[in-house]
Structures are given as structure tokens and as C-alpha cells.
Scaffold this active site. Sequence first.
Site, short mmCIF file in Angstrom:
data_model
loop_
_atom_site.label_atom_id
_atom_site.label_comp_id
_atom_site.label_asym_id
_atom_site.label_seq_id
_atom_site.Cartn_x
_atom_site.Cartn_y
_atom_site.Cartn_z
N TYR A 154 41.32 -23.30 12.12
CA TYR A 154 41.22 -24.70 12.56
C TYR A 154 42.54 -25.43 12.33
O TYR A 154 43.04 -26.14 13.21
CB TYR A 154 40.08 -25.38 11.80
CG TYR A 154 39.69 -26.73 12.34
CD1 TYR A 154 38.99 -26.84 13.54
CD2 TYR A 154 40.02 -27.90 11.66
CE1 TYR A 154 38.61 -28.08 14.05
CE2 TYR A 154 39.65 -29.15 12.15
CZ TYR A 154 38.96 -29.23 13.35
OH TYR A 154 38.60 -30.46 13.84
N LYS A 158 44.86 -26.97 15.35
CA LYS A 158 45.18 -28.40 15.42
C LYS A 158 46.68 -28.64 15.27
O LYS A 158 47.22 -29.58 15.88
CB LYS A 158 44.38 -29.16 14.36
CG LYS A 158 42.88 -29.18 14.62
CD LYS A 158 42.54 -29.71 16.00
CE LYS A 158 41.04 -29.81 16.25
NZ LYS A 158 40.73 -30.30 17.61
#
Length: 252
Positions: A154, A158
Site C-alpha cells: 500500500y 501510494k
Amino acid sequence: MKLQNEHVFVTGGASGIGAAIVLDAVQQGARVSFCDIVVPAGEAYAAELTAQGFKVMFHQADVGKFDSLKTAHDAIVKELGPITGLVNNAGVNSNADAVEMTDEEWNKFFDVDLKSVWHTAKLVLPSMRAAKKGAIVNIASIHARMTYPKYFPYAAAKSGVIGLTRNLALDEGIHQIRTNAVSPGYTLTPLLLSWFEMLPEKKAESMAVQPMARMAQTSEIAKVVTFLLSDDASFVNGADWIVDGGLSCRFA
């Protein structure tokens, strides 16, 4: 009515931050289209807003698959005209172990959380370039700068979203197309609330470190996004707006 005459397309718009962006955009005068993988929720939300007199269209799409996105894009543009504002909001979470995560899991996750941001841009940029006008807002996360154990996919995705945002800002600025990112902190989405219901102790821990002694409402993230889509932000390009109530200012 800062988005009057604009056509805003939001991915993952059936719930959470995406739904709040859809609502704020229509309230600001935009024609709004949105996609989601959850069809009943998407159809119900579009019907609800349409009944209130807003110009809204929903189309099912799996953002992790380009053909699915293109089908949605083509149908939406046929109905509402060229997209002038894009919000890449759709995404999934990933809690993984660096040894145990498989290539298949990694690829499937990145197709949704990073590759789709490129794919949507690929679809909307031709008409934006032709019009010499457009705005793209990519929903990133404070995980790009500070993260949590086992969230390495993640955090990586991002971080990639912010990097992609910067390059699109450089590449497309000459066409008067602005690209920015928004990085929310803890936001009271249905996903976060369900996590807190399962693990009440995590809610207490999370609240204890909030500088403003609360977490964000989805509408508070949405208002930053619609500002960046509007001409009020006409010289904001390549920026990452951290909307976390000051959480990332805290020393661990």
C-alpha cells in the site's frame, strides 16, 4: 457553483470518500459520472442523486482492467460529453508479508491502486489536450510518507501515485492540464468504521494520536478535491495536499 459546466468522473464513487466527492461535485454544479465494482450501491446512489435533480451517471467498472474502464469511459462520454475533471479514488487495501505475498497478489493489487491511475489518464487526456483544459486529482495517502507494519504494498503504491502525479503535472502542464494528489489521513469511511467495530482497541489507539482529537469526515476530503478540480486552483499543479489534521506532523 465552482464546477458549473464541468464533467467530473470519479472512480470508486459508490461509497466512502468517492461518494462524498460525487456529492460535493454535483452540488458545485458539475455533471458527474462515477464507476464502481459494486453495482447495486452504485446504481442506488446514482438514482438517489438523480431524484434530487442532479445530473449523475453510474457505470460498472473494474478499474484494475483497462478494457472495463474503457467501456465505462466510452459510455459515460457518449452520454455526458468529454471529461474535464478526473478523480482517481478507487483502491483497495493490502496487509501483507514481504515473504509470503505472491506475484499474482502483488500484480492484482497494483493493477487497482497504481496502474489504474495511468489507465484513466490515458483515456481522458486526449480530449483534455484538445480542449487545452483539464484537472486530475489522484487520491494518495499519508502512507506514502509514513506507514504501518505489513502495509508495504500500500505504501509503495501510494508513493507511486504521488510520483505519477508529479510527472503528469510536468508532461501535461503545457496543455493547461493540472494534476494534483490528495493524501488523506484517518477518514471515517465505512471500511474504517467496520475495522474499528472489529477492533475497538485500535479505535482508542488511533484517536489518542489525533492532533485535532478527531478524524476526518469524508466531506472534508471531498471539499479539498473539488477545490483542486476548480478554477480556484488554477495555478496549483504537481502538488500533494496532505489532509490529515496534522497527524503526519507528530513525532513517533
